[in-house]
Design an enzyme around this catalytic site. Structure first.
Site, PDB file in Angstrom:
ATOM      1  N   SER A   1       0.792  -1.230   0.000  1.00 43.71           N
ATOM      2  CA  SER A   1       0.000   0.000   0.000  1.00 43.71           C
ATOM      3  C   SER A   1       0.824   1.281   0.000  1.00 43.71           C
ATOM      4  O   SER A   1       0.269   2.373  -0.138  1.00 43.71           O
ATOM      5  CB  SER A   1      -0.942   0.018   1.210  1.00 43.71           C
TER       6      SER A   1
ATOM      7  N   GLY B   1      -9.837   8.020  -0.438  1.00 42.15           N
ATOM      8  CA  GLY B   1      -9.369   9.392  -0.492  1.00 42.15           C
ATOM      9  C   GLY B   1     -10.378  10.387  -1.012  1.00 42.15           C
ATOM     10  O   GLY B   1     -10.357  11.565  -0.643  1.00 42.15           O
TER      11      GLY B   1
ATOM     12  N   ARG C   1      -5.122   9.166 -11.471  1.00 40.03           N
ATOM     13  CA  ARG C   1      -5.918   9.536 -10.281  1.00 40.03           C
ATOM     14  C   ARG C   1      -4.990   9.973  -9.125  1.00 40.03           C
ATOM     15  O   ARG C   1      -4.004   9.333  -8.828  1.00 40.03           O
ATOM     16  CB  ARG C   1      -6.767   8.343  -9.844  1.00 40.03           C
ATOM     17  N   VAL C   2      -5.333  11.082  -8.525  1.00 40.36           N
ATOM     18  CA  VAL C   2      -4.616  11.536  -7.336  1.00 40.36           C
ATOM     19  C   VAL C   2      -5.574  11.435  -6.162  1.00 40.36           C
ATOM     20  O   VAL C   2      -6.722  11.879  -6.257  1.00 40.36           O
ATOM     21  CB  VAL C   2      -4.131  12.994  -7.508  1.00 40.36           C
ATOM     22  N   GLY C   3      -5.117  10.857  -5.070  1.00 35.36           N
ATOM     23  CA  GLY C   3      -5.983  10.713  -3.895  1.00 35.36           C
ATOM     24  C   GLY C   3      -5.818  11.857  -2.916  1.00 35.36           C
ATOM     25  O   GLY C   3      -5.355  12.948  -3.273  1.00 35.36           O
ATOM     26  N   ASP C   4      -6.181  11.587  -1.694  1.00 34.89           N
ATOM     27  CA  ASP C   4      -6.124  12.612  -0.654  1.00 34.89           C
ATOM     28  C   ASP C   4      -4.719  12.794  -0.080  1.00 34.89           C
ATOM     29  O   ASP C   4      -4.392  13.839   0.470  1.00 34.89           O
ATOM     30  CB  ASP C   4      -7.060  12.244   0.500  1.00 34.89           C
TER      31      ASP C   4
ATOM     32  N   THR D   1      -6.191   7.780   6.239  1.00 37.28           N
ATOM     33  CA  THR D   1      -6.075   6.686   5.272  1.00 37.28           C
ATOM     34  C   THR D   1      -7.492   6.252   4.926  1.00 37.28           C
ATOM     35  O   THR D   1      -8.428   6.533   5.664  1.00 37.28           O
ATOM     36  CB  THR D   1      -5.294   5.474   5.833  1.00 37.28           C
TER      37      THR D   1
HETATM   38  N1  ASP Z   1      -6.189   7.378   0.971  1.00 33.47           N
HETATM   39  C1  ASP Z   1      -5.519   6.680  -0.069  1.00 33.47           C
HETATM   40  C2  ASP Z   1      -6.034   7.148  -1.383  1.00 33.47           C
HETATM   41  O1  ASP Z   1      -7.222   7.358  -1.516  1.00 33.47           O
HETATM   42  C3  ASP Z   1      -5.688   5.205  -0.049  1.00 33.47           C
HETATM   43  C4  ASP Z   1      -5.703   4.575   1.262  1.00 33.47           C
HETATM   44  O2  ASP Z   1      -5.450   5.160   2.274  1.00 33.47           O
HETATM   45  O3  ASP Z   1      -6.000   3.400   1.297  1.00 33.47           O
HETATM   46  O4  ASP Z   1      -5.260   7.239  -2.293  1.00 33.47           O
END
Ligand code: ASP
Length: 357
Positions: free
Chosen positions: A87, A265, A239-242, A262
């Site tokens: 991850s 996102g 894609r960009v997450g949080d 986590t």
């Molecule tokens: N927050 C992360 C994202 O959305 C993924 C995760 O924490 O599992 O990219």
């Protein structure tokens, strides 16, 4: 040269405070508000062995008087470089095209600076690149090819981040996507195929989520934090997450505390969750309460749209005094976080805000 803080000095600090800080000589000793001693601490949302190793690495830096920024970076690097962790960093699960794209953010409470990278390919430690964006540019977020060029300019080596393990999981996921595409066993054998799913073939991959948050307070009372991730597995290319969004996946305020997220996102971005948690702590909530407040806020927003929907999220937080908290949106297993102080390493449990019935 770094200032060294001996175990004895820590001990004196602790005793001095509990004895009312009146009798023992405390020359050079730092106090927070209202005479409270500063106790360095480092936390992470990771609770496996790698998380523990990361905490020991970060703690060594803090114990020797190093900065929260350095402690956080070196601790996150330990997690990013673990090839078994699917991850974060090297070994992270790829996007739908089989390409590992990493996100990370860094924030330094002392200087009110932040840096981040999104969709960074081929660099094992995106947190270190985010730190350089923070310290050596006038920008906050670099993405994609630009982020990679920046990393290379700073001497980072391009490497293949897709481990054999991650590649096999990705291929298995592809085969399971649909019975109507051409991935998987030949059509004439399909109905003979046992009904194993990709989840059953890879039981160690619990879910599509996973990220690490690391936050530290150093012996000057300064706070720094970092969030690093390979993002949602099999996400759409680009894609960009949080995680690289300041205020969403991470926020640090030197006067209040810090929080990291986590989980899915998209919800963390829409709710500015980490910033919200820090604001709640500013309003007097404990880190535990503030994490739960943020979950409640997200749930409330969905209530009118789809009352059955609750995203998977986990938040961790710490305040200026070193109190910590963590919360999970839903599920059955209580969330936990790693905490390292002068008293050693501890796993600390938090709460599930909406436990499965
Ligand atoms: N927050 C992360 C994202 O959305 C993924 C995760 O924490 O599992 O990219």
């Amino acid at each position: 040269m770094k200032k060294t803080i001996s175990r004895r000095r820590f001990f004196n600090q602790t005793i001095g405070v509990s004895a009312g800080a009146m009798i023992l000589p405390l020359t050079g000793f730092k106090f927070q508000d209202k005479g409270k001693a500063i106790r360095p601490v480092i936390i992470t949302s990771h609770t496996n062995d790698t998380g523990k190793n990361a905490m020991e690495t970060g703690w060594e830096i803090l114990r020797n008087g190093g900065s929260a920024v350095d402690a956080v970076e070196k601790a996150v690097n330990v997690i990013e470089l673990d090839p078994e962790d699917t991850s974060v960093g090297y070994g992270g699960l790829p996007n739908e095209d089989g390409v590992v794209q990493l996100d990370s953010s860094f924030m330094d409470g002392k200087t009110y600076s932040a840096g981040a990278v999104g969709c960074l390919e081929n660099i094992k430690t995106p947190s270190s690149v985010a730190k350089l964006v923070m310290q050596h540019t006038d920008h906050v977020l670099l993405v994609g090819a630009g982020a990679l060029a920046f990393a290379k300019a700073w001497g980072f080596r391009e490497e293949n981040l897709l481990t054999e393990k991650a590649r096999k999981i990705w291929l298995r996921w592809k085969e399971d996507l649909s019975p109507d595409d051409d991935w998987g066993v030949p059509e004439h054998l399909r109905n003979l195929k046992s009904s194993t799913s990709y989840w059953k073939d890879f039981p160690e991959v619990e879910h599509h989520y996973g990220t690490t948050n690391v936050i530290a307070i150093d012996s000057n009372g300064d706070i720094a934090g970092c969030t690093s991730t390979s993002g949602l597995s099999f996400k759409i290319n680009g894609r960009v997450g949080d995680s690289p969004i300041i205020g969403a996946g991470l926020y640090v305020d030197n006067e209040i505390g810090a929080a990291g997220a986590t989980g899915r996102g998209e919800d963390v971005i829409k709710s500015c969750a980490s910033y919200y948690i820090v604001l709640m702590m500013k309003a007097g909530r404990t880190p535990q309460q503030a994490c739960e407040d943020a979950m409640q806020m997200i749930a409330d927003r969905y209530r009118k749209v789809n009352p059955d929907y609750l995203p998977v999220e986990k938040f961790v937080a710490i305040n200026k005094s070193g109190e910590t908290g963590c919360a999970m949106m839903k599920g059955t297993r209580k969330p936990a976080m790693s905490v390292r102080t002068e008293n050693g390493y501890n796993k600390q449990e938090g709460n599930i805000v909406f436990p499965d019935k």
